[in-house]
Design a protein around this motif. Structure first.
Motif, PDB file in Angstrom:
ATOM      1  N   LYS A 252      31.565  51.734  71.055  1.00  0.00           N
ATOM      2  CA  LYS A 252      32.205  50.754  71.939  1.00  0.00           C
ATOM      3  C   LYS A 252      33.491  50.230  71.301  1.00  0.00           C
ATOM      4  O   LYS A 252      34.458  49.916  71.992  1.00  0.00           O
ATOM      5  CB  LYS A 252      31.241  49.601  72.210  1.00  0.00           C
ATOM      6  CG  LYS A 252      31.774  48.522  73.143  1.00  0.00           C
ATOM      7  CD  LYS A 252      30.713  47.447  73.374  1.00  0.00           C
ATOM      8  CE  LYS A 252      31.216  46.354  74.298  1.00  0.00           C
ATOM      9  NZ  LYS A 252      30.186  45.287  74.494  1.00  0.00           N
ATOM     10  N   TYR A 253      33.492  50.118  69.969  1.00  0.00           N
ATOM     11  CA  TYR A 253      34.643  49.587  69.239  1.00  0.00           C
ATOM     12  C   TYR A 253      35.036  50.540  68.116  1.00  0.00           C
ATOM     13  O   TYR A 253      34.238  51.364  67.686  1.00  0.00           O
ATOM     14  CB  TYR A 253      34.323  48.216  68.645  1.00  0.00           C
ATOM     15  CG  TYR A 253      33.970  47.164  69.675  1.00  0.00           C
ATOM     16  CD1 TYR A 253      34.912  46.755  70.615  1.00  0.00           C
ATOM     17  CD2 TYR A 253      32.707  46.584  69.709  1.00  0.00           C
ATOM     18  CE1 TYR A 253      34.605  45.788  71.561  1.00  0.00           C
ATOM     19  CE2 TYR A 253      32.385  45.615  70.647  1.00  0.00           C
ATOM     20  CZ  TYR A 253      33.337  45.226  71.574  1.00  0.00           C
ATOM     21  OH  TYR A 253      33.019  44.279  72.509  1.00  0.00           O
ATOM     22  N   ASN A 297      29.396  49.057  65.816  1.00  0.00           N
ATOM     23  CA  ASN A 297      30.440  49.396  66.789  1.00  0.00           C
ATOM     24  C   ASN A 297      29.879  49.958  68.088  1.00  0.00           C
ATOM     25  O   ASN A 297      30.637  50.213  69.024  1.00  0.00           O
ATOM     26  CB  ASN A 297      31.397  50.436  66.196  1.00  0.00           C
ATOM     27  CG  ASN A 297      32.243  49.884  65.066  1.00  0.00           C
ATOM     28  OD1 ASN A 297      32.352  48.682  64.897  1.00  0.00           O
ATOM     29  ND2 ASN A 297      32.852  50.769  64.285  1.00  0.00           N
ATOM     30  N   ASP A 326      29.597  39.881  69.436  1.00  0.00           N
ATOM     31  CA  ASP A 326      30.350  40.851  70.231  1.00  0.00           C
ATOM     32  C   ASP A 326      31.833  40.472  70.190  1.00  0.00           C
ATOM     33  O   ASP A 326      32.281  39.562  70.881  1.00  0.00           O
ATOM     34  CB  ASP A 326      29.834  40.854  71.671  1.00  0.00           C
ATOM     35  CG  ASP A 326      30.318  42.075  72.445  1.00  0.00           C
ATOM     36  OD1 ASP A 326      31.079  42.875  71.869  1.00  0.00           O
ATOM     37  OD2 ASP A 326      29.930  42.237  73.609  1.00  0.00           O
ATOM     38  N   ASP A 328      35.910  42.280  69.585  1.00  0.00           N
ATOM     39  CA  ASP A 328      36.693  43.518  69.519  1.00  0.00           C
ATOM     40  C   ASP A 328      37.604  43.480  68.293  1.00  0.00           C
ATOM     41  O   ASP A 328      38.574  42.711  68.255  1.00  0.00           O
ATOM     42  CB  ASP A 328      37.534  43.672  70.788  1.00  0.00           C
ATOM     43  CG  ASP A 328      38.261  45.015  70.832  1.00  0.00           C
ATOM     44  OD1 ASP A 328      38.173  45.781  69.844  1.00  0.00           O
ATOM     45  OD2 ASP A 328      38.920  45.287  71.855  1.00  0.00           O
ATOM     46  N   SER A 331      41.585  43.628  68.366  1.00  0.00           N
ATOM     47  CA  SER A 331      42.424  42.453  68.614  1.00  0.00           C
ATOM     48  C   SER A 331      42.903  41.827  67.311  1.00  0.00           C
ATOM     49  O   SER A 331      43.981  41.228  67.254  1.00  0.00           O
ATOM     50  CB  SER A 331      41.656  41.403  69.413  1.00  0.00           C
ATOM     51  OG  SER A 331      40.648  40.796  68.604  1.00  0.00           O
TER      52      SER A 331
END
Length: 733
Positions: A252-253, A297, A326, A328, A331
């Motif tokens: 996801k990340y 991740n 959670d 990101d 960023s």
């Protein structure tokens, strides 16, 4: 039978048995077997699992040969255990204990009678062995085989923590392994295992649901081979079903580069340490190995983290569940991360209180600290917290094991955690609470991180040694990295390395770590702070002993501009730099801390030949008072002011000693005299000028620094203690 040759080539286990090294004595052979099993963390976690052997020995009273159960004692670790870490119990007495228990309990139920039996293990002790028995003793005693291994292998626990673990046991091992449901270790589980073995004598072991593996054999090496073969079988089955890039639902990340990751951690760790240390301080460990990053991740990380861990050994360290945030990492927004962490911590504490209230019993111990011991952050990895570095590293290790368990369970089925009530009954077990209460009191500086600048020699080294003996975690800093490293290595050897885990930066360190530091260079100090924060999660105390004495021209007395600049740069601005660069860490934590600087009695005594040094120390005295104001109210700033300390000081190389001896007309042999003898002669001369007539030693300064650092001086700030043997000229007027 297992094939040792095949096991030696297995990528899933390390085959370490060597007949040439294996002792012939059966108890020593048990120790050997235990050590090589514990050496592979894929086989069992730190402090987890146990091994046993039933040995024929002569009864010291009757002289008759009797069966004696040797089993890993309570609290031991297989990898490091020695003979004295094993309990020895009379099998005849254990059988009597079994009979008395069966008469008192309801079969298949956990009763008070079971826990009461633990105290009776002492009555079964053979030959006055003082080692306390493990709670798992019945699991070994009542299986008829001579040798028993109970391990916590990641691959097997993955099966045990799967939704359909009973069916998978048959699928993976066929009829070799039996199955028992989850049950807290003790007499009932030992009796149940014996019944399963009696029903099917061909069994080689049992899968313990949500727990691990136990297997047995009448030959020691064959038992070892069997353990590895059963583990390897599970690992191969999981590997055949691996989902590769889709493990945990895919990524996801993304993970930032190492430099970016470390920069983020340096900003977050002290702040987070302050938040989780509301009730008691914690020492941190960062683990960002590839498998951890893949997990944090992933799309499934939040769901799986909420389920908690399965194996009891895991959640005793990691608590009922970790805190997953959670966020990101792409960023790079630290303020958003802190906001998410604050919100997550508030929810976590509320969830923990609800868990306690829902599961507690009338006799349950009081609720423990509701803060998480494991925090999971996408892109950064996991951050584990413990009362010391060793415990936080082991906590990180355990959650890494839990990640591997979840990986395997999700590959072959679906991962399930223990029901909350079962988890609570382990976490708040009366026997576990009694074990906690028996632990020795923590040392005064336990849970504290101390940066000692100048720790490579002299006063700094003596301070580092004193503070480490008081339980502090020492960041040994010095201009000369090799000197700082020598101090750190000696402290680590004295106070224990602990168990290491892979991780960012210096996460693998023990009770001490080393860094190079130049206090006149803020870039160097930033590197020191980064090193300390990545090693331990924050900084509680700072001691600066670094200083410089630049002799002026003996003929003219001249002090050059460069000499003035260097003296003030090191002795005044350097101390200011060290404190001020660490201020953001102190502020972020919000925890009480203290600083001890080093000035000199020369600050109040005018002397010939040291004008720059004396003036710099006078300025340093006032710097102490100014910094005490600036750093208040949470950080105290004080100082020690030594008289001349010759022993071990880098400011007294041979040439300066010779110059001083000549200056004061002290008889000496400049050509042939040993440097240490010359130093002692000079030190005694200085001592005779004091009221106590004793040379001033680095250890004397360390005692004063320790007092100013400790809670014993918690109401003292802005003060300077003269440690000079009673130098009347330095009495303040």
């Amino acid at each position: 039978m297992p094939d040792p040759a095949a096991l030696k080539n297995s990528p899933h286990v390390a085959y370490l048995w060597n007949d040439a090294e294996a002792p012939s004595d059966p108890v020593d052979a048990l120790v050997y077997r235990s050590n090589i099993l514990g050496a592979d963390q894929r086989i069992t976690n730190t402090g987890g699992g146990n091994t046993s052997s039933k040995v024929k020995q002569k009864d010291p009273l009757t002289g008759e040969e009797v069966d004696v159960l040797w089993v890993k004692g309570s609290g031991g670790d297989l990898r490091t255990s020695k003979r004295e870490n094993f309990a020895s119990l009379s099998m005849a007495s254990l059988e009597q204990l079994k009979a008395s228990y069966e008469a008192r309990s309801d079969t298949g139920l956990k009763t008070p009678a079971e826990d009461e039996q633990v105290a009776n293990y002492r009555h079964c002790t053979f030959d006055l062995n003082p080692r306390a028995s493990s709670i798992d003793t019945p699991l070994h005693a009542f299986l008829p085989a001579r040798h028993v291994d109970h391990m916590h292998p990641n691959a097997v626990i993955a099966v045990a923590a799967s939704k359909n673990n009973q069916e998978l046991t048959q699928t993976i091992w066929g009829g070799r392994l039996g199955w028992v449901p989850w049950m807290r270790p003790g007499f009932e589980l030992g009796l149940l295992m014996h019944e399963e073995q009696k029903k099917n004598p061909r069994l080689e072991g049992l899968l313990m649901a949500a727990h691990g593996l136990i297997n047995w054999h009448d030959d020691a090496r064959a038992c070892y081979d069997l353990s590895l073969d059963l583990i390897d079988t599970a690992a191969r089955y999981i590997a055949d079903h691996d989902k590769h890039e889709q493990t945990f639902g895919g990524a996801k990340y993304r993970t930032p580069g190492l430099d970016e990751r470390e920069a983020l951690l340096v900003q977050v760790l002290p702040w987070l340490r302050g938040r989780v240390s509301q009730q008691q301080r914690f020492i941190g460990t960062v683990d960002d190995r590839e498998s951890v990053l893949q997990f944090v991740n992933s799309h499934d990380a939040a769901r799986l983290a909420e389920l908690g861990t399965s194996c009891p050994d895991h959640f005793l360290r990691t608590k009922i569940k970790p805190l997953y945030v959670d966020w990101d990492p792409a960023s790079g927004d630290v303020d958003v991360l802190k906001q998410r962490l604050d919100e997550g911590l508030e929810r976590y504490r509320a969830d923990y209180r609800s868990y306690y209230e829902a599961c507690k019993k009338p006799d349950s111990p009081a609720m423990r600290d509701p803060n998480p011991t494991v925090v999971l952050i996408p892109g950064l990895g996991l951050i584990a917290w413990g009362k010391n570095k060793s415990e936080s590293r082991v906590t990180a290790e355990f959650y890494c094991c839990a990640v591997e368990v979840m990986r395997g369970a999700e590959a072959i089925d679906a991962y399930v955690g223990l029901p909350q009530q079962e988890a609570f009954d382990i976490e708040y077990w009366a026997l576990e609470e009694a074990k906690l209460q028996r632990m020795p009191a923590e040392k005064p500086l336990a849970r504290r991180v101390v940066v000692v600048v100048g720790a490579g020699s002299g006063i700094g080294r003596a301070v580092a040694e004193k503070l480490a003996a008081q339980g502090g975690h020492i960041v040994s800093a010095d201009m000369k990295l090799e000197a700082a490293q020598e101090t750190a290595d000696d402290l680590t050897a004295a106070y224990g390395q602990g168990i290491g885990v892979a991780g960012t930066g210096v996460s693998g360190c023990g009770p001490a770590t080393a860094a190079a530091a130049n206090i006149t260079d803020t870039v160097s100090l930033a590197g020191l702070i980064k090193h300390a924060v990545l090693a331990y999660g924050g900084i509680d105390h700072l001691v600066v002993t670094a200083g410089v004495f630049v002799p002026q021209d003996p003929a003219t007395g001249q002090v050059t501009p460069q000499q003035w600049q260097l003296t003030f740069d090191v002795n005044v601005r350097g101390s200011y730099n060290a404190v001020w660069e660490m201020k953001p860490v102190f502020d972020a934590q919000g925890l009480e801390g203290s600083v001890v600087l080093t000035t000199s009695v020369n600050a109040v005594v005018a002397k010939k030949g040291s004008v720059a040094y004396d003036c710099s120390k006078a300025a340093a005295d006032h710097l102490v008072r100014e910094l005490a104001v600036e750093m208040s109210p949470t950080v105290r700033v004080n100082a020690i002011a030594p008289a001349t300390v010759v022993a071990g000081s880098t400011m007294f190389p041979r040439q300066r000693v010779l110059a001083s001896l000549a200056k004061y007309g002290i008889e000496h042999d400049a050509e042939n005299g040993k440097t240490e003898d010359l130093r002692n002669r000079l030190a005694q001369f200085y001592a005779e000028r004091t009221l106590t007539h004793n040379p001033i030693r680095p250890e004397d300064q360390a005692e004063a620094a320790w007092f100013l650092l400790s809670d014993a001086s918690s109401r003292t700030t802005g003060q300077i203690i003269h440690v000079d043997g009673g130098l009347a000229d330095a009495f303040l007027r």
